[in-house]
Design a protein around this motif. Structure first.
Motif, PDB file in Angstrom:
ATOM      1  N   LEU A   1      -0.647   1.592   6.984  1.00 17.20           N
ATOM      2  CA  LEU A   1      -0.362   1.182   8.326  1.00 17.20           C
ATOM      3  C   LEU A   1       0.665   2.099   9.131  1.00 17.20           C
ATOM      4  O   LEU A   1       0.411   2.952  10.696  1.00 17.20           O
ATOM      5  N   HIS A   2       0.956   2.834   8.764  1.00 15.25           N
ATOM      6  CA  HIS A   2       2.021   4.393   9.015  1.00 15.25           C
ATOM      7  C   HIS A   2       1.060   5.029   9.755  1.00 15.25           C
ATOM      8  O   HIS A   2       1.260   6.211  11.046  1.00 15.25           O
TER       9      HIS A   2
ATOM     10  N   MET B   1       1.211  -1.196  -0.007  1.00 12.66           N
ATOM     11  CA  MET B   1       0.091  -0.142  -0.114  1.00 12.66           C
ATOM     12  C   MET B   1       1.599   1.285  -0.041  1.00 12.66           C
ATOM     13  O   MET B   1       1.377   1.936   0.843  1.00 12.66           O
ATOM     14  N   ARG B   2       0.597   2.250  -0.703  1.00 14.80           N
ATOM     15  CA  ARG B   2       1.498   3.305  -1.258  1.00 14.80           C
ATOM     16  C   ARG B   2       0.386   4.388  -0.609  1.00 14.80           C
ATOM     17  O   ARG B   2      -1.083   4.307  -0.942  1.00 14.80           O
ATOM     18  N   THR B   3       0.768   5.608   0.043  1.00 18.04           N
ATOM     19  CA  THR B   3       0.108   6.599  -0.105  1.00 18.04           C
ATOM     20  C   THR B   3       0.743   7.424  -0.604  1.00 18.04           C
ATOM     21  O   THR B   3       1.618   7.612  -0.574  1.00 18.04           O
ATOM     22  N   GLN B   4       0.367   9.552  -0.285  1.00 15.46           N
ATOM     23  CA  GLN B   4       0.524  10.178  -1.125  1.00 15.46           C
ATOM     24  C   GLN B   4       1.599  10.793  -0.373  1.00 15.46           C
ATOM     25  O   GLN B   4       2.706  11.848  -0.552  1.00 15.46           O
ATOM     26  N   ARG B   5       2.893  10.361   0.829  1.00 16.80           N
ATOM     27  CA  ARG B   5       2.839  11.303   1.914  1.00 16.80           C
ATOM     28  C   ARG B   5       4.730  11.165   1.842  1.00 16.80           C
ATOM     29  O   ARG B   5       5.597  10.930   2.141  1.00 16.80           O
TER      30      ARG B   5
ATOM     31  N   CYS C   1      -5.082  -8.325   8.088  1.00 15.65           N
ATOM     32  CA  CYS C   1      -4.700  -8.579   6.903  1.00 15.65           C
ATOM     33  C   CYS C   1      -3.222  -8.514   6.112  1.00 15.65           C
ATOM     34  O   CYS C   1      -3.378  -8.749   4.823  1.00 15.65           O
ATOM     35  N   GLY C   2      -2.513  -8.788   7.093  1.00 17.26           N
ATOM     36  CA  GLY C   2      -1.523  -8.741   6.682  1.00 17.26           C
ATOM     37  C   GLY C   2      -0.360  -7.278   6.086  1.00 17.26           C
ATOM     38  O   GLY C   2       0.898  -7.645   6.068  1.00 17.26           O
ATOM     39  N   ALA C   3      -0.865  -6.920   6.616  1.00 14.17           N
ATOM     40  CA  ALA C   3       0.237  -5.593   6.183  1.00 14.17           C
ATOM     41  C   ALA C   3       1.703  -5.711   7.749  1.00 14.17           C
ATOM     42  O   ALA C   3       1.515  -6.566   8.114  1.00 14.17           O
TER      43      ALA C   3
ATOM     44  N   MET D   1      -5.383  -2.356  13.840  1.00 19.94           N
ATOM     45  CA  MET D   1      -5.426  -4.741  13.579  1.00 19.94           C
ATOM     46  C   MET D   1      -6.199  -4.502  13.116  1.00 19.94           C
ATOM     47  O   MET D   1      -5.461  -5.823  12.561  1.00 19.94           O
ATOM     48  N   ALA D   2      -6.807  -3.782  12.349  1.00 20.03           N
ATOM     49  CA  ALA D   2      -7.615  -4.801  11.049  1.00 20.03           C
ATOM     50  C   ALA D   2      -6.347  -4.397   9.868  1.00 20.03           C
ATOM     51  O   ALA D   2      -6.639  -5.550   8.740  1.00 20.03           O
ATOM     52  N   LEU D   3      -5.731  -3.335   9.363  1.00 23.06           N
ATOM     53  CA  LEU D   3      -3.954  -3.710   8.499  1.00 23.06           C
ATOM     54  C   LEU D   3      -3.612  -5.068   8.839  1.00 23.06           C
ATOM     55  O   LEU D   3      -3.370  -5.377   8.173  1.00 23.06           O
TER      56      LEU D   3
END
Length: 107
Positions: free
Chosen positions: A12-13, A1-5, A30-32, A25-27
């Protein structure tokens, strides 16, 4: 997962930074990946700690402990346990030895 940051900021970050425990917890479920670094070489747990998100730090640490235990990675377990309070360590050990006895950890 990538974000604009940044090239290595993950969902997760961001959830860790903002203290969204349920999202963290959900991330994780889901395997983060817990070991991913952001552009400032920080893990999600580092980001949470820097922002005073103690419950997120605790949640990620417990996930690290569970992963290390499931992999039989004693070195990683020892490293992670330097950040966990003694009650949490005793509770996890108790769960592994006698799962029917409830732990007394308070959130």
């Amino acid at each position: 997962m990538r974000t604009q940051r940044g090239p290595a900021s993950t969902a997760l970050h961001l959830a860790a930074e903002r203290g969204h425990v349920e999202c963290v917890m959900a991330l994780i479920e889901c395997g983060a990946l817990l070991e991913v670094f952001d552009r400032r070489c920080r893990t999600a747990k580092d980001v949470a700690a820097e922002n005073g998100q103690k419950q997120v730090v605790y949640t990620i640490t417990i996930a690290e402990v569970e992963k290390a235990v499931s992999e039989g990675n004693v070195v990683k377990l020892k490293e992670v346990c330097t950040y966990v309070c003694i009650d949490a360590i005793l509770c996890l050990l108790q769960l592994m030895i006698v799962p029917s006895i409830p732990c007394n950890i308070k959130n």
